[in-house]
Enzyme design. Structure first.
Site, mmCIF file in Angstrom:
data_model
loop_
_atom_site.group_PDB
_atom_site.id
_atom_site.type_symbol
_atom_site.label_atom_id
_atom_site.label_comp_id
_atom_site.label_asym_id
_atom_site.label_seq_id
_atom_site.Cartn_x
_atom_site.Cartn_y
_atom_site.Cartn_z
ATOM 1 N N ARG A 234 77.328 -68.261 43.092
ATOM 2 C CA ARG A 234 76.893 -67.922 41.863
ATOM 3 C C ARG A 234 75.868 -69.107 41.703
ATOM 4 N NH1 ARG A 234 77.941 -63.293 42.654
ATOM 5 N NH2 ARG A 234 78.932 -62.038 41.394
ATOM 6 N N GLU A 263 68.654 -66.179 38.168
ATOM 7 C CA GLU A 263 67.926 -65.000 38.855
ATOM 8 C C GLU A 263 67.987 -63.852 38.211
ATOM 9 O OE1 GLU A 263 71.415 -65.004 41.611
ATOM 10 O OE2 GLU A 263 71.873 -62.940 40.986
HETATM 11 P P1 NAI Z 1 88.184 -65.269 45.274
HETATM 12 O O1 NAI Z 1 88.705 -65.003 43.945
HETATM 13 O O2 NAI Z 1 88.930 -64.753 46.632
HETATM 14 O O3 NAI Z 1 87.934 -66.895 45.787
HETATM 15 C C1 NAI Z 1 87.504 -67.983 44.873
HETATM 16 C C2 NAI Z 1 88.379 -69.329 45.060
HETATM 17 O O4 NAI Z 1 87.661 -70.197 44.437
HETATM 18 C C3 NAI Z 1 89.767 -69.147 44.868
HETATM 19 O O5 NAI Z 1 90.540 -69.544 46.013
HETATM 20 C C4 NAI Z 1 89.943 -70.010 43.753
HETATM 21 O O6 NAI Z 1 91.225 -70.689 43.635
HETATM 22 C C5 NAI Z 1 88.804 -70.837 43.873
HETATM 23 N N1 NAI Z 1 88.329 -71.642 42.658
HETATM 24 C C6 NAI Z 1 88.598 -71.040 41.232
HETATM 25 N N2 NAI Z 1 88.255 -72.129 40.461
HETATM 26 C C7 NAI Z 1 87.905 -73.099 41.239
HETATM 27 C C8 NAI Z 1 87.428 -74.649 40.964
HETATM 28 N N3 NAI Z 1 87.141 -75.107 39.680
HETATM 29 N N4 NAI Z 1 87.229 -75.501 42.030
HETATM 30 C C9 NAI Z 1 87.151 -74.998 43.177
HETATM 31 N N5 NAI Z 1 87.778 -73.887 43.477
HETATM 32 C C10 NAI Z 1 87.967 -72.795 42.416
HETATM 33 O O7 NAI Z 1 86.558 -64.708 45.223
HETATM 34 P P2 NAI Z 1 85.903 -64.251 46.749
HETATM 35 O O8 NAI Z 1 85.839 -62.877 46.743
HETATM 36 O O9 NAI Z 1 85.972 -65.371 47.863
HETATM 37 O O10 NAI Z 1 84.232 -64.667 46.155
HETATM 38 C C11 NAI Z 1 83.792 -65.915 46.037
HETATM 39 C C12 NAI Z 1 82.803 -65.709 44.950
HETATM 40 O O11 NAI Z 1 81.210 -65.455 45.610
HETATM 41 C C13 NAI Z 1 82.533 -64.966 43.806
HETATM 42 O O12 NAI Z 1 83.185 -65.345 42.844
HETATM 43 C C14 NAI Z 1 81.179 -64.500 43.650
HETATM 44 O O13 NAI Z 1 80.811 -65.304 42.720
HETATM 45 C C15 NAI Z 1 80.600 -64.777 45.025
HETATM 46 N N6 NAI Z 1 80.207 -63.453 45.493
HETATM 47 C C16 NAI Z 1 78.764 -63.589 45.921
HETATM 48 C C17 NAI Z 1 78.061 -62.446 46.620
HETATM 49 C C18 NAI Z 1 76.887 -62.486 47.082
HETATM 50 O O14 NAI Z 1 76.331 -61.307 47.268
HETATM 51 N N7 NAI Z 1 76.195 -63.579 47.306
HETATM 52 C C19 NAI Z 1 79.003 -61.146 46.679
HETATM 53 C C20 NAI Z 1 80.461 -61.400 46.309
HETATM 54 C C21 NAI Z 1 80.738 -62.377 45.705
#
Ligand code: NAI
Length: 336
Positions: A234, A263
């Site tokens: 994000r 964005e």
């Molecule tokens: P997820 O929930 O599986 O993984 C997120 C990870 O970030 C978790 O392991 C969590 O512990 C960690 N995390 C949370 N707070 C943190 C912090 N303060 N410091 C370090 N790590 C922290 O989520 P997923 O599915 O891997 O997605 C990740 C991100 O990708 C989403 O939150 C979304 O913002 C973004 N995304 C982007 C897309 C795109 O089209 N560019 C599409 C889908 C998701």
């Protein structure tokens, strides 16, 4: 159930319609973003569907509640655009698509890394102009480089395995280490140590109050000179002003972005006939070592089909039970 679909695009309408017909739902498509000005268009619907850059703040949710809306079905994983506490107070269930091909975003991350390291966009433009000179085209190999994954959840873990497959060493930073990444041989580091160590830093954590501007001026100063920075999570996780200074000083050697903090007023729209009003974004576009894509990491046929299928299943589950297993957590106003 009647559902108003906000931000509905041509590319998804046929898929949504097919899935809705099969599930017995009736869709009303609105091309506008959902916000306080447009929420009243949901009158007569019990559910609305929204996307990444819709604004589901308290004001919007209050209008939806007055219209009789009981459910918001997000067509995305992230929910930083939702005031979860307000939704809970108003009795609106907000469901999301928690996982739809983490491979799509991870592969896009790798695409950015390879395109930057081998100057693919410059090469494309050069060759079309008949310029076959190699001056300025010297690339950097990824083999043997250290990749720092910030946020080792679903997408971060797939990205780590892809980079590992190229012969990179992977290190990670997360509040909760992933068993999958540990199995890959990932070493977990404190964020400052990751920034000092990595040749490529890739952001995959959600946007939360804790991760807003996780990488700002101080953190960028810790990066290896000339390191590559990738953000497909994000926009708000990065301080774009600090990134511009990092690019100007050479601290950031290459930048690949699929997301941008501001964005919402630009991405997903054709603004090619207009002047870009965002000076920070316009400045980012001027660097030869920056590639920006318009939040298309998720956008594959496979992921789109998953999103549509899960969105309709969420709506059907809510219609049948009044609940939804994919409801966003209500205890915190968080973002994924
Ligand atoms: P997820 O929930 O599986 O993984 C997120 C990870 O970030 C978790 O392991 C969590 O512990 C960690 N995390 C949370 N707070 C943190 C912090 N303060 N410091 C370090 N790590 C922290 O989520 P997923 O599915 O891997 O997605 C990740 C991100 O990708 C989403 O939150 C979304 O913002 C973004 N995304 C982007 C897309 C795109 O089209 N560019 C599409 C889908 C998701």
């Amino acid at each position: 159930m009647r559902v108003t679909v906000f931000g509905s695009k041509q590319y998804e309408r046929a898929l949504l319609e097919d899935a809705a017909r099969a599930a017995g739902h009736v869709l009303s498509h609105q091309s506008q973003h959902l916000n306080a000005d447009t929420a009243a268009l949901a009158a007569r619907s019990r559910a609305v569907s929204a996307f990444v850059n819709d604004s589901l703040n308290a004001e919007t949710l209050e209008i939806l509640a007055k219209c009789g809306v009981k459910m918001v079905a997000l067509r995305c994983a992230g929910f930083n655009q939702v005031d979860a506490a307000a939704a809970e107070r108003l009795g609106i269930i907000v469901a999301r698509v928690p996982a739809y091909s983490p491979h799509a975003v991870a592969e896009h991350t790798l695409t950015l890394a390879l395109a930057l390291s081998r100057k693919l966009c410059r090469a494309y433009n050069r060759i079309r102009e008949g310029n076959f000179s190699l001056e300025g085209m010297l690339g950097t190999g990824l083999y043997g480089k250290t990749v720092g994954i910030v946020g080792t959840g679903r997408i971060g873990a797939v990205a780590a395995s892809l980079f590992k497959g190229l012969g990179c060493k992977v290190v990670g930073y997360d509040v909760v280490p992933s068993p999958e990444c540990l199995r890959l041989g990932m070493t977990y580091l404190a964020l400052p140590d990751l920034l000092r160590t990595a040749d490529i830093i890739s952001l995959h954590c959600p946007l939360t109050p804790e991760t807003k501007h996780l990488l700002g001026r101080r953190e960028i100063a810790l990066m290896k000179p000339g390191a590559m920075l990738l953000n497909t999570s994000r926009g708000g996780v990065l301080d774009a002003g600090a990134v511009i200074d990092g690019l100007k000083s050479g601290r950031i050697g290459n930048l690949g972005l699929d997301v941008y903090e501001e964005e919402a007023d630009m991405f997903f729209e054709d603004l090619s006939g207009q002047v870009i009003q965002d000076d920070v974004f316009a400045r980012l576009l001027t660097f030869p070592n920056v590639i920006i894509t318009g939040h298309q990491g998720f956008f594959t046929e496979e992921a789109l089909a998953d999103i549509v299928r899960t969105t309709m299943a969420n709506i059907s589950e809510f219609e049948g039970t009044g609940k939804c297993a994919n409801a966003i957590p209500i205890a915190r106003k968080a973002a994924a």
